[in-house]
Design an enzyme around this catalytic site. Structure first.
Site, mmCIF file in Angstrom:
data_model
loop_
_atom_site.group_PDB
_atom_site.id
_atom_site.type_symbol
_atom_site.label_atom_id
_atom_site.label_comp_id
_atom_site.label_asym_id
_atom_site.label_seq_id
_atom_site.Cartn_x
_atom_site.Cartn_y
_atom_site.Cartn_z
ATOM 1 N N CYS A 13 -17.175 35.831 -0.636
ATOM 2 C CA CYS A 13 -16.354 35.605 -1.843
ATOM 3 C C CYS A 13 -16.548 36.736 -2.863
ATOM 4 O O CYS A 13 -17.673 37.020 -3.271
ATOM 5 C CB CYS A 13 -16.759 34.269 -2.467
HETATM 6 N N1 MHO Z 1 -15.469 29.051 -2.564
HETATM 7 C C1 MHO Z 1 -14.396 29.593 -3.324
HETATM 8 C C2 MHO Z 1 -14.019 30.897 -2.759
HETATM 9 C C3 MHO Z 1 -13.129 31.632 -3.615
HETATM 10 S S1 MHO Z 1 -13.038 33.137 -3.121
HETATM 11 C C4 MHO Z 1 -12.371 34.118 -4.203
HETATM 12 C C5 MHO Z 1 -13.250 28.613 -3.242
HETATM 13 O O1 MHO Z 1 -13.232 27.847 -2.303
HETATM 14 O O2 MHO Z 1 -12.406 28.614 -4.109
HETATM 15 O O3 MHO Z 1 -12.557 33.309 -1.851
#
Ligand code: MHO
Length: 176
Positions: A13
Site C-alpha cells: 500500500c
Molecule cells: N488497505 C487499504 C489499502 C489502500 S491502498 C492505497 C484499503 O483496503 O483501503 O491500496
C-alpha cells in the site's frame, strides 16, 4: 541548488510507503502512483481489480549528498516483508507486489549489491528489481494520504516508522 536523483519503491500500500520516505532527511519530494503495468494512465479503481500489472509505487526524489541510496534501501527493507509475493499485510493482489525500479544504471548497481545481501537474509526473496517502464501519478486524494487521514490502514507499523526515523540520526559513512 541540491542535486536531485530519483528512485521508485513499491512497498505494498503506497500510503504508508510514502510516509516512510517523507520522514527521511534528504528526501526532497515524494509522489504516489502506478508503475510498470500495461494500461496507460489507470485509475485506482482499475488498478484495484488486479488486472493491470501496475504496482502501487512511490517516486522518491532525493539529494544524494544528504542521503544515500543505500540508506533509502535500508528504510525500505524495514517496512516490507520481502518473503511474500503479491501481498503486504492484509493487502493482497499484484498491485501490492514489492519492487524497486530504477532509471539509471548507477542506481541499479547499488540495488543489485543490496539485493545480493538481502537474498542471504531472506528465503524466499520476492522483491522485484527492474528498470522503470512507466509511472502514472495516482489521484490527488492518494497523495500525502496519511497526513490527510492519519487513521488509514496500512501494513507499516508505528515501530517501523520509528526505526526509519532513527536512520536520520545515524552518521553517514560510505558504507551505511
Ligand atoms: N488497505 C487499504 C489499502 C489502500 S491502498 C492505497 C484499503 O483496503 O483501503 O491500496
Amino acid at each position: 541548488m541540491s542535486e536531485r536523483r530519483e528512485i521508485y519503491f513499491a512497498g505494498g500500500c503506497f500510503w504508508g510507503t510514502e510516509k516512510v520516505f517523507q520522514s527521511l532527511n534528504g528526501v526532497l519530494d515524494t509522489t504516489v502512483g502506478y508503475a510498470n503495468g500495461h494500461v496507460a494512465d489507470p485509475s485506482y479503481e482499475l488498478v484495484k481489480t488486479d488486472t493491470t500489472g501496475h504496482r502501487e509505487t512511490v517516486k522518491v526524489v532525493y539529494d544524494p549528498s544528504v542521503i544515500s541510496l543505500r540508506k533509502l534501501l535500508k528504510a525500505y527493507f524495514i517496512c516490507v516483508d520481502p518473503t511474500v509475493k503479491n501481498q503486504q499485510g492484509h493487502d493482497i493482489g499484484s498491485q501490492y507486489q514489492t519492487g524497486v525500479y530504477y532509471t539509471d544504471e548507477e542506481s541499479a548497481d547499488v540495488i543489485r549489491e543490496v539485493f545480493r545481501e538481502k537474498r542471504r537474509e531472506y528465503d524466499p526473496f520476492c522483491v522485484e528489481l527492474a528498470p522503470l517502464a512507466c509511472f502514472y501519478d495516482a489521484e490527488e486524494y492518494h497523495q500525502d494520504y496519511l497526513i490527510k487521514n492519519p487513521d488509514g490502514y496500512c501494513h507499516v507499523t508505528p515501530g517501523m516508522y520509528r526505526q526509519v526515523r532513527a536512520l536520520n540520526d545515524e552518521l553517514s559513512t560510505t558504507h551505511e
